[in-house]
Design a protein around this motif. Structure first.
Motif, PDB file in Angstrom:
ATOM      1  N   ARG A  37       1.301  -3.904  10.574  1.00 31.64           N
ATOM      2  CA  ARG A  37       1.834  -2.574  10.290  1.00 31.64           C
ATOM      3  C   ARG A  37       3.035  -2.255  11.186  1.00 31.64           C
ATOM      4  NH1 ARG A  37      -3.861  -2.056   9.676  1.00 31.64           N
ATOM      5  NH2 ARG A  37      -4.335  -1.436   7.532  1.00 31.64           N
ATOM      6  N   ALA A  77       3.462  -0.525  -0.895  1.00 31.34           N
ATOM      7  CA  ALA A  77       4.010   0.355  -1.941  1.00 31.34           C
ATOM      8  C   ALA A  77       4.223   1.774  -1.415  1.00 31.34           C
ATOM      9  CB  ALA A  77       3.070   0.372  -3.152  1.00 31.34           C
ATOM     10  N   ASN A  78       3.445   2.167  -0.420  1.00 32.43           N
ATOM     11  CA  ASN A  78       3.552   3.519   0.134  1.00 32.43           C
ATOM     12  C   ASN A  78       4.426   3.593   1.368  1.00 32.43           C
ATOM     13  OD1 ASN A  78       1.851   4.650  -1.823  1.00 32.43           O
ATOM     14  ND2 ASN A  78       0.037   3.990  -0.694  1.00 32.43           N
ATOM     15  N   ALA A  79       4.921   2.455   1.825  1.00 31.72           N
ATOM     16  CA  ALA A  79       5.731   2.427   3.060  1.00 31.72           C
ATOM     17  C   ALA A  79       7.137   2.922   2.834  1.00 31.72           C
ATOM     18  CB  ALA A  79       5.765   1.017   3.629  1.00 31.72           C
ATOM     19  N   GLN A  93      -4.991  -4.831  -0.176  1.00 30.40           N
ATOM     20  CA  GLN A  93      -4.759  -3.679   0.711  1.00 30.40           C
ATOM     21  C   GLN A  93      -3.313  -3.673   1.184  1.00 30.40           C
ATOM     22  OE1 GLN A  93      -6.715  -1.107   1.493  1.00 30.40           O
ATOM     23  NE2 GLN A  93      -5.140  -0.219   2.792  1.00 30.40           N
ATOM     24  N   LYS A 120      -1.020  -2.309  -1.531  1.00 27.57           N
ATOM     25  CA  LYS A 120      -1.141  -0.840  -1.606  1.00 27.57           C
ATOM     26  C   LYS A 120      -0.355  -0.162  -0.498  1.00 27.57           C
ATOM     27  CE  LYS A 120      -5.723  -0.851  -3.691  1.00 27.57           C
ATOM     28  NZ  LYS A 120      -7.158  -0.643  -3.434  1.00 27.57           N
ATOM     29  N   GLU A 121      -0.527  -0.651   0.731  1.00 30.96           N
ATOM     30  CA  GLU A 121       0.172  -0.040   1.873  1.00 30.96           C
ATOM     31  C   GLU A 121       1.680  -0.280   1.782  1.00 30.96           C
ATOM     32  OE1 GLU A 121      -1.399  -0.337   5.842  1.00 30.96           O
ATOM     33  OE2 GLU A 121      -3.436  -0.635   5.064  1.00 30.96           O
TER      34      GLU A 121
END
Length: 134
Positions: free
Chosen positions: A53, A132-134, A126, A129-130
């Motif tokens: 991350r 795509a939202n970053a 996962q 998904k993360e």
């Protein structure tokens, strides 16, 4: 967008041999908090299978070669790393896998942070998904 971000290190070479010096904030584009290396790697297995991350890394094949798969959730690229005078910058939120290790491969990784398991995304779905939202 290219996921492959290679850093060419300054190599000082003469008849006695070659030297590459790496400094945080100079050749390495962040403060160095951790260094680790992989060796005696089996060509039968892939390694990695995760993203971070926040953590940034620079991977350097000190000996031999290996291949990388890099994935940002939309794009995938592969490359072979085979020179101790070149590093691969792996930015946050890039899924990476290492494979095709030569028998003499020694892969050093320089990291921007100390080990923190909560920074790892080890499940590919996962990660997508993360990302795509970053």
């Amino acid at each position: 967008m290219s996921l492959v971000k290679l850093i060419d290190f300054r190599e000082i070479a003469d008849t006695r041999g070659a030297l590459v010096a790496l400094e945080g904030g100079n050749e390495i584009p962040f403060e160095i908090r951790r260094v680790y290396y992989l060796y005696q790697l089996s060509n039968s297995f892939h390694r990695g299978f995760h993203a971070h991350r926040k953590l940034e890394q620079v991977a350097v094949c000190l000996s031999g070669s290996c291949s990388f798969l890099l994935d940002d959730g939309l794009n995938r690229q592969t490359l072979k790393l085979a020179s101790p005078a070149q590093g691969l910058r792996i930015e946050p939120m890039v899924w990476h896998e290492m494979f095709d290790f030569s028998s003499d491969c020694v892969l050093m990784v320089i990291a921007s942070e100390h080990y923190d398991e909560s920074d790892y995304i080890r499940d590919y779905e996962q990660f997508v998904k993360e990302a795509a939202n970053a």
